[in-house]
Motif scaffolding. Structure first.
Motif, mmCIF file in Angstrom:
data_model
loop_
_atom_site.group_PDB
_atom_site.id
_atom_site.type_symbol
_atom_site.label_atom_id
_atom_site.label_comp_id
_atom_site.label_asym_id
_atom_site.label_seq_id
_atom_site.Cartn_x
_atom_site.Cartn_y
_atom_site.Cartn_z
ATOM 1 N N ILE A 103 3.319 3.694 6.947
ATOM 2 C CA ILE A 103 4.541 4.306 6.413
ATOM 3 C C ILE A 103 4.980 3.581 5.148
ATOM 4 O O ILE A 103 5.320 4.219 4.140
ATOM 5 C CB ILE A 103 5.665 4.302 7.482
ATOM 6 C CG1 ILE A 103 5.313 5.275 8.615
ATOM 7 C CG2 ILE A 103 7.011 4.646 6.863
ATOM 8 C CD1 ILE A 103 6.183 5.143 9.850
ATOM 9 N N GLU A 104 4.937 2.262 5.179
ATOM 10 C CA GLU A 104 5.323 1.470 4.011
ATOM 11 C C GLU A 104 4.377 1.740 2.838
ATOM 12 O O GLU A 104 4.817 1.921 1.703
ATOM 13 C CB GLU A 104 5.298 -0.016 4.382
ATOM 14 C CG GLU A 104 5.889 -0.918 3.319
ATOM 15 C CD GLU A 104 5.954 -2.364 3.788
ATOM 16 O OE1 GLU A 104 5.724 -3.244 2.940
ATOM 17 O OE2 GLU A 104 6.233 -2.604 4.975
ATOM 18 N N SER B 118 5.056 5.152 1.328
ATOM 19 C CA SER B 118 6.265 5.139 0.489
ATOM 20 C C SER B 118 5.962 4.548 -0.882
ATOM 21 O O SER B 118 6.386 5.103 -1.913
ATOM 22 C CB SER B 118 7.374 4.323 1.154
ATOM 23 O OG SER B 118 7.814 4.958 2.325
ATOM 24 N N MET B 119 5.230 3.434 -0.901
ATOM 25 C CA MET B 119 4.906 2.793 -2.184
ATOM 26 C C MET B 119 4.015 3.691 -3.040
ATOM 27 O O MET B 119 4.227 3.802 -4.251
ATOM 28 C CB MET B 119 4.222 1.440 -1.949
ATOM 29 C CG MET B 119 5.157 0.396 -1.392
ATOM 30 S SD MET B 119 4.503 -1.291 -1.349
ATOM 31 C CE MET B 119 2.888 -1.086 -0.639
ATOM 32 N N GLY C 197 3.870 6.953 -2.982
ATOM 33 C CA GLY C 197 4.709 8.049 -3.473
ATOM 34 C C GLY C 197 5.587 7.598 -4.628
ATOM 35 O O GLY C 197 5.703 8.307 -5.643
ATOM 36 N N GLU C 198 6.184 6.430 -4.496
ATOM 37 C CA GLU C 198 7.041 5.908 -5.572
ATOM 38 C C GLU C 198 6.241 5.666 -6.849
ATOM 39 O O GLU C 198 6.711 5.972 -7.949
ATOM 40 C CB GLU C 198 7.724 4.609 -5.121
ATOM 41 C CG GLU C 198 8.790 4.827 -4.060
ATOM 42 C CD GLU C 198 9.300 3.525 -3.434
ATOM 43 O OE1 GLU C 198 8.975 2.424 -3.947
ATOM 44 O OE2 GLU C 198 10.011 3.609 -2.426
ATOM 45 N N THR D 128 7.276 14.270 -3.249
ATOM 46 C CA THR D 128 8.326 13.883 -2.299
ATOM 47 C C THR D 128 8.172 14.647 -0.989
ATOM 48 O O THR D 128 8.272 14.066 0.096
ATOM 49 C CB THR D 128 9.721 14.143 -2.909
ATOM 50 O OG1 THR D 128 9.817 13.411 -4.130
ATOM 51 C CG2 THR D 128 10.825 13.713 -1.968
ATOM 52 N N VAL E 172 5.046 13.298 0.882
ATOM 53 C CA VAL E 172 5.317 11.967 1.436
ATOM 54 C C VAL E 172 6.223 12.092 2.659
ATOM 55 O O VAL E 172 5.968 11.483 3.703
ATOM 56 C CB VAL E 172 5.928 11.033 0.369
ATOM 57 C CG1 VAL E 172 6.514 9.779 0.994
ATOM 58 C CG2 VAL E 172 4.882 10.667 -0.675
ATOM 59 N N ASN E 173 7.276 12.890 2.546
ATOM 60 C CA ASN E 173 8.204 13.049 3.667
ATOM 61 C C ASN E 173 7.543 13.706 4.868
ATOM 62 O O ASN E 173 7.810 13.328 6.019
ATOM 63 C CB ASN E 173 9.444 13.837 3.238
ATOM 64 C CG ASN E 173 10.358 13.026 2.344
ATOM 65 O OD1 ASN E 173 10.305 11.797 2.317
ATOM 66 N ND2 ASN E 173 11.195 13.709 1.582
ATOM 67 N N LYS F 238 5.265 11.063 6.389
ATOM 68 C CA LYS F 238 6.114 10.052 7.039
ATOM 69 C C LYS F 238 6.624 10.574 8.371
ATOM 70 O O LYS F 238 6.648 9.855 9.363
ATOM 71 C CB LYS F 238 7.329 9.720 6.152
ATOM 72 C CG LYS F 238 7.175 8.538 5.281
ATOM 73 C CD LYS F 238 8.555 8.225 4.689
ATOM 74 C CE LYS F 238 8.466 7.387 3.469
ATOM 75 N NZ LYS F 238 9.774 7.127 2.870
#
Length: 148
Positions: free
Chosen positions: A42-43, A46-47, A49-50, A76, A79-80, A83
């Motif tokens: 998950i981490e 997120s990275m 995606g950012e 987004t 990624v969501n 996640k």
């Protein structure tokens, strides 16, 4: 029909474990490791995606074009969605962890299935031939139930 005729078939064999403190600790550790792996995924997601969004923003003109904004929105959403899937898996693991903690020592719990082959001949009771279980305590077979 010749009585010597038989048929070699495959059957599912239920594997049951006897709950011991050692078994509970091992299973809880496995579930905790899987939970930690999901947290890492998950981490990392997120990275990634950012970073992807930051790259689009660097390359895009200010203000953002509608095409750049659509790309950002798409990333987004993806990624969501991923996640959410990972969080669902994590919640399932946490529920399993809670269920393991509630098990009483010496209780028998189905842990999975294996397959075995068996001979079937005329006059055999197929129901009893198919109903086979292995009972295990801390990795050691304690009992084989049913017709082998």
């Amino acid at each position: 029909m010749d009585e010597a005729q038989n048929l070699l078939l495959k059957r599912p064999v239920t594997v049951k474990v006897i709950v011991t403190s050692r078994w509970k600790e091992e299973v809880q550790q496995q579930l905790q490791n899987q939970t930690n792996q999901l947290d890492g995924q998950i981490e990392q997601l997120s990275m990634q995606g950012e970073r992807a969004i930051a790259d689009i923003q660097k390359q895009a003109l200010t203000p953002l074009s509608s095409e750049a904004q659509q790309q950002i929105d798409s990333i987004t959403r993806q990624v969501n969605q991923k996640k959410s899937e990972l969080l669902d898996k994590k919640n399932q693991l946490l529920q399993q962890l809670q269920q393991i903690q509630l098990l009483e020592l010496e209780q028998e719990v189905a842990q999975g299935q294996m397959e075995s082959f068996f001979n079937l001949k005329q006059g055999d009771n197929i129901v009893t031939k198919l109903n086979v279980e292995i009972v295990v305590r801390d990795g050691i077979v304690q009992e084989i139930r049913g017709e082998i």
